[in-house]
Write a protein that holds these residues in place. Structure first.
Motif, short mmCIF file in Angstrom:
data_model
loop_
_atom_site.label_atom_id
_atom_site.label_comp_id
_atom_site.label_asym_id
_atom_site.label_seq_id
_atom_site.Cartn_x
_atom_site.Cartn_y
_atom_site.Cartn_z
N LEU A 95 47.16 28.27 36.09
CA LEU A 95 48.23 29.12 36.61
C LEU A 95 49.60 28.51 36.34
CD1 LEU A 95 46.59 30.31 39.93
CD2 LEU A 95 46.97 31.66 37.85
N ALA A 96 49.72 27.20 36.48
CA ALA A 96 51.00 26.54 36.19
C ALA A 96 51.34 26.68 34.71
CB ALA A 96 50.94 25.06 36.59
N CYS A 150 50.37 29.09 32.76
CA CYS A 150 50.72 30.50 32.54
C CYS A 150 52.16 30.76 32.97
CB CYS A 150 49.77 31.41 33.31
SG CYS A 150 48.12 31.51 32.59
N ASP A 151 52.59 30.14 34.06
CA ASP A 151 53.97 30.30 34.53
C ASP A 151 54.97 29.77 33.50
OD1 ASP A 151 53.13 31.46 36.90
OD2 ASP A 151 53.32 29.60 38.07
N ARG A 170 49.31 38.80 38.40
CA ARG A 170 50.50 38.16 37.81
C ARG A 170 50.95 38.84 36.52
NH1 ARG A 170 50.73 31.78 38.75
NH2 ARG A 170 50.26 31.76 40.97
#
Length: 88
Positions: free
Chosen positions: A25-26, A28-29, A55
């Motif tokens: 997730l990090a 992807c951010d 997201r």
């Protein structure tokens, strides 16, 4: 995390529970427009898929074996290109 053109790669195999999801997730951010994330995991991350959808991300599982899963993630609405990358 390695970056190659429009793709970033992360290997989270062997990490304890929750850490692979948090790192993916990090990553992807941090994706830039037109960039994709290729993640290597120890297994298919089924709980991750609804989070990616919320997201605004799309994904494709490229390969699953007994001890490996390769996942490609990109912003929904952008061309994925995974088939071209793997076949050509």
């Amino acid at each position: 995390m390695a970056a190659s053109g429009g793709e970033r790669a992360i290997d989270v195999r062997g990490l304890p529970p929750c850490e692979p999801m948090e790192r993916i997730l990090a990553a992807c951010d941090a994706l830039q427009p037109g960039q994709r994330l290729r993640a290597l995991l120890s297994r298919e991350p089924l709980p991750l898929f609804p989070i990616l959808a919320r997201r605004g991300l799309a994904w494709r599982v490229l390969e699953v074996t007994d001890d490996r899963c390769e996942l490609l993630v990109w912003p929904a609405g952008e061309v994925d290109g995974a088939v071209a990358d793997r076949d050509g």
